[in-house]
Design a protein around this motif. Sequence first.
Motif, mmCIF file in Angstrom:
data_model
loop_
_atom_site.group_PDB
_atom_site.id
_atom_site.type_symbol
_atom_site.label_atom_id
_atom_site.label_comp_id
_atom_site.label_asym_id
_atom_site.label_seq_id
_atom_site.Cartn_x
_atom_site.Cartn_y
_atom_site.Cartn_z
ATOM 1 N N GLN A 177 0.936 -1.225 -0.069
ATOM 2 C CA GLN A 177 0.126 0.077 0.007
ATOM 3 C C GLN A 177 0.920 1.185 -0.074
ATOM 4 O O GLN A 177 0.506 2.125 -0.566
ATOM 5 C CB GLN A 177 -0.963 -0.155 1.122
ATOM 6 C CG GLN A 177 -1.975 -1.139 0.981
ATOM 7 C CD GLN A 177 -2.856 -1.016 -0.277
ATOM 8 O OE1 GLN A 177 -3.073 -0.130 -0.629
ATOM 9 N NE2 GLN A 177 -3.186 -2.076 -0.706
ATOM 10 N N ILE A 178 2.188 1.190 0.666
ATOM 11 C CA ILE A 178 2.884 2.279 0.518
ATOM 12 C C ILE A 178 3.430 2.581 -0.763
ATOM 13 O O ILE A 178 3.455 3.512 -1.230
ATOM 14 C CB ILE A 178 4.049 2.164 1.498
ATOM 15 C CG1 ILE A 178 3.662 2.109 2.944
ATOM 16 C CG2 ILE A 178 5.338 2.929 1.459
ATOM 17 C CD1 ILE A 178 4.625 1.938 3.952
ATOM 18 N N ASP A 179 3.745 1.358 -1.488
ATOM 19 C CA ASP A 179 4.408 1.627 -2.790
ATOM 20 C C ASP A 179 3.114 2.280 -3.708
ATOM 21 O O ASP A 179 3.406 3.083 -4.570
ATOM 22 C CB ASP A 179 4.659 0.381 -3.381
ATOM 23 C CG ASP A 179 5.889 -0.342 -2.722
ATOM 24 O OD1 ASP A 179 6.747 0.438 -2.473
ATOM 25 O OD2 ASP A 179 6.088 -1.482 -2.803
ATOM 26 N N TRP A 180 1.874 1.803 -3.416
ATOM 27 C CA TRP A 180 0.771 2.337 -4.083
ATOM 28 C C TRP A 180 0.573 3.627 -3.917
ATOM 29 O O TRP A 180 0.336 4.696 -4.822
ATOM 30 C CB TRP A 180 -0.559 1.436 -3.981
ATOM 31 C CG TRP A 180 -1.717 1.869 -4.574
ATOM 32 C CD1 TRP A 180 -2.260 1.275 -5.759
ATOM 33 C CD2 TRP A 180 -2.796 2.958 -4.523
ATOM 34 N NE1 TRP A 180 -3.115 1.741 -6.362
ATOM 35 C CE2 TRP A 180 -3.772 2.890 -5.583
ATOM 36 C CE3 TRP A 180 -2.809 3.777 -3.453
ATOM 37 C CZ2 TRP A 180 -4.856 3.575 -5.384
ATOM 38 C CZ3 TRP A 180 -4.067 4.523 -3.283
ATOM 39 C CH2 TRP A 180 -5.028 4.549 -4.360
ATOM 40 N N LEU A 181 0.556 4.093 -2.810
ATOM 41 C CA LEU A 181 0.427 5.748 -2.351
ATOM 42 C C LEU A 181 1.413 6.526 -2.984
ATOM 43 O O LEU A 181 1.279 7.649 -3.459
ATOM 44 C CB LEU A 181 0.613 5.945 -0.728
ATOM 45 C CG LEU A 181 -0.715 5.321 0.074
ATOM 46 C CD1 LEU A 181 -0.274 5.425 1.510
ATOM 47 C CD2 LEU A 181 -1.822 6.052 -0.257
ATOM 48 N N LYS A 182 2.931 5.990 -3.039
ATOM 49 C CA LYS A 182 3.906 6.710 -3.644
ATOM 50 C C LYS A 182 3.892 6.969 -5.115
ATOM 51 O O LYS A 182 4.005 8.254 -5.692
ATOM 52 C CB LYS A 182 5.276 6.273 -3.377
ATOM 53 C CG LYS A 182 5.877 5.981 -1.891
ATOM 54 C CD LYS A 182 6.718 4.918 -1.596
ATOM 55 C CE LYS A 182 7.994 5.360 -2.573
ATOM 56 N NZ LYS A 182 9.172 4.350 -2.295
ATOM 57 N N ARG A 183 3.141 5.869 -5.850
ATOM 58 C CA ARG A 183 2.971 6.045 -7.221
ATOM 59 C C ARG A 183 1.698 7.293 -7.487
ATOM 60 O O ARG A 183 1.978 7.834 -8.363
ATOM 61 C CB ARG A 183 2.559 4.799 -7.818
ATOM 62 C CG ARG A 183 3.589 3.782 -7.888
ATOM 63 C CD ARG A 183 3.056 2.461 -8.774
ATOM 64 N NE ARG A 183 1.785 2.225 -8.654
ATOM 65 C CZ ARG A 183 1.418 1.354 -7.696
ATOM 66 N NH1 ARG A 183 2.405 0.753 -6.986
ATOM 67 N NH2 ARG A 183 0.274 0.576 -7.803
ATOM 68 N N GLN A 184 0.581 7.096 -6.410
ATOM 69 C CA GLN A 184 -0.359 8.099 -6.603
ATOM 70 C C GLN A 184 -0.003 9.432 -6.367
ATOM 71 O O GLN A 184 -0.308 10.395 -7.235
ATOM 72 C CB GLN A 184 -1.470 7.449 -5.764
ATOM 73 C CG GLN A 184 -2.128 6.280 -6.178
ATOM 74 C CD GLN A 184 -3.044 6.315 -7.233
ATOM 75 O OE1 GLN A 184 -3.730 7.472 -7.619
ATOM 76 N NE2 GLN A 184 -2.637 5.533 -8.120
ATOM 77 N N VAL A 185 0.956 9.576 -5.316
ATOM 78 C CA VAL A 185 1.375 10.928 -5.111
ATOM 79 C C VAL A 185 2.051 11.636 -6.673
ATOM 80 O O VAL A 185 2.046 12.644 -7.012
ATOM 81 C CB VAL A 185 2.367 10.998 -3.814
ATOM 82 C CG1 VAL A 185 3.061 12.414 -3.739
ATOM 83 C CG2 VAL A 185 1.310 10.759 -2.555
ATOM 84 N N GLU A 186 2.855 10.543 -6.798
ATOM 85 C CA GLU A 186 3.840 11.081 -8.027
ATOM 86 C C GLU A 186 2.963 11.331 -9.251
ATOM 87 O O GLU A 186 3.323 12.407 -9.905
ATOM 88 C CB GLU A 186 5.025 9.959 -8.301
ATOM 89 C CG GLU A 186 5.886 9.879 -7.307
ATOM 90 C CD GLU A 186 6.876 8.674 -7.390
ATOM 91 O OE1 GLU A 186 6.702 7.879 -8.256
ATOM 92 O OE2 GLU A 186 7.923 8.375 -6.474
ATOM 93 N N THR A 187 2.099 10.558 -9.436
ATOM 94 C CA THR A 187 1.439 10.643 -10.672
ATOM 95 C C THR A 187 0.536 11.911 -10.753
ATOM 96 O O THR A 187 0.433 12.583 -11.771
ATOM 97 C CB THR A 187 0.453 9.451 -10.891
ATOM 98 O OG1 THR A 187 1.301 8.279 -11.010
ATOM 99 C CG2 THR A 187 -0.239 9.311 -12.254
ATOM 100 N N ARG A 188 -0.080 12.120 -9.506
ATOM 101 C CA ARG A 188 -1.087 13.206 -9.446
ATOM 102 C C ARG A 188 -0.423 14.294 -9.405
ATOM 103 O O ARG A 188 -0.914 15.518 -9.950
ATOM 104 C CB ARG A 188 -1.888 12.917 -8.343
ATOM 105 C CG ARG A 188 -2.844 11.761 -8.334
ATOM 106 C CD ARG A 188 -3.927 11.784 -7.062
ATOM 107 N NE ARG A 188 -4.532 10.591 -7.017
ATOM 108 C CZ ARG A 188 -5.782 10.193 -6.176
ATOM 109 N NH1 ARG A 188 -6.138 11.213 -5.295
ATOM 110 N NH2 ARG A 188 -6.359 9.107 -6.202
ATOM 111 N N ARG A 189 0.703 14.673 -8.668
ATOM 112 C CA ARG A 189 1.563 15.691 -8.759
ATOM 113 C C ARG A 189 2.050 15.958 -10.009
ATOM 114 O O ARG A 189 1.940 17.353 -10.414
ATOM 115 C CB ARG A 189 2.895 15.499 -7.847
ATOM 116 C CG ARG A 189 2.470 15.929 -6.363
ATOM 117 C CD ARG A 189 3.856 15.625 -5.556
ATOM 118 N NE ARG A 189 3.683 15.944 -4.233
ATOM 119 C CZ ARG A 189 4.217 15.529 -3.176
ATOM 120 N NH1 ARG A 189 5.529 15.030 -3.606
ATOM 121 N NH2 ARG A 189 3.985 15.900 -1.950
#
Length: 341
Positions: free
Chosen positions: A320-332
């Motif tokens: 889930q941490i990996d998933w969150l990091k991807r979401q943060v990078e993608t949305r930014r």
Amino acid sequence: MSELAPHPVEPPAQPAAAWDPFQLMDRMDEEALRRELEGVAPTDLVYVVKEGGQEVVGLSKTGVDECCMALVAQGQVIREEDLQHEVMGEGDDREALFKVKAARFAVSPAGQEVRLDQVIGVKRQPLFYEPAQLDLEARVPSKKYKGKTYRELLASAEGRDYLAWMAENFNEPEIRDFVRRILAGEEVVAQRDRQLNPHWYEAGAMKAARNARFRLIPGNVRAQVIATARQSGQTRVLDAQPGAMRGVSKATPEQIPTPAAAAPAERAEAVSRIGPYAPTEKQVAFYQRLAESPVFTEEERRRALEWLTTKATRQTIKDQIDWLKRQVETRRAKRADESAA
């Protein structure tokens, strides 16, 4: 009566053991392998073991295969390059140690390959099943009555005739004695000798290869396959207590957990959870810092906090941490592009 095999392929029921959800998952994989050898293709990609209010989530061997197929779509392949095993111990305590070397390659559309990394996967595989309990609910070791219990055979004249034959001719003295006693009306519990697992080599080799390939699969790919499997119902849920498994059912589709920001009291509750599978304080703190990113909505934060406080484990929170990091990078990145436009 030639349908009776000296060593039935169907494994005996295993006795209750020390509570370990990953051992349960390992047994589920071995059961799936046995069905696959009988021509039944496994469909469960994920195992979910429930203990109280927590869940321990893991990929099945079929789930690891699915992850490898997902990597192919990204231009990467995992290959098993070497398999070795050695048998250790004596008598019924013998076990085999399997070692598999696997490597991950990046493959270009032109067919050029670059070796990215390699690992070793190991697995200890007993050659014999654990001693099985003999009681009226145990399954009869017979091809003709496969899946039937001794109690069910006692309920019919044909079944009792079959048991009478077993009492005189079966090749295991423990079973002959047990059948004689239940035919006499006794409520008896006995122990069957350890039986050779006819598929010990296949099981050990498969598990070692599974372990090697699992180590080469990126966390984001594992998280994606787990989320998809839970939504599509390709998940096997084990509702268990320490040392016992109460029931097995198919998982219902579930929303993919999304990040959440917590109120101070709620955060303290999440951090203070204890247990062998609870996330560490460092994992929880990192998860919460990611969740506080302004790229997420309040609803997403609320839902993710609920997942963190009720379902997170030391293993699942990594994905889930990996998933969150991807979401943060993608949305930014998306917001930056919109601002530039």
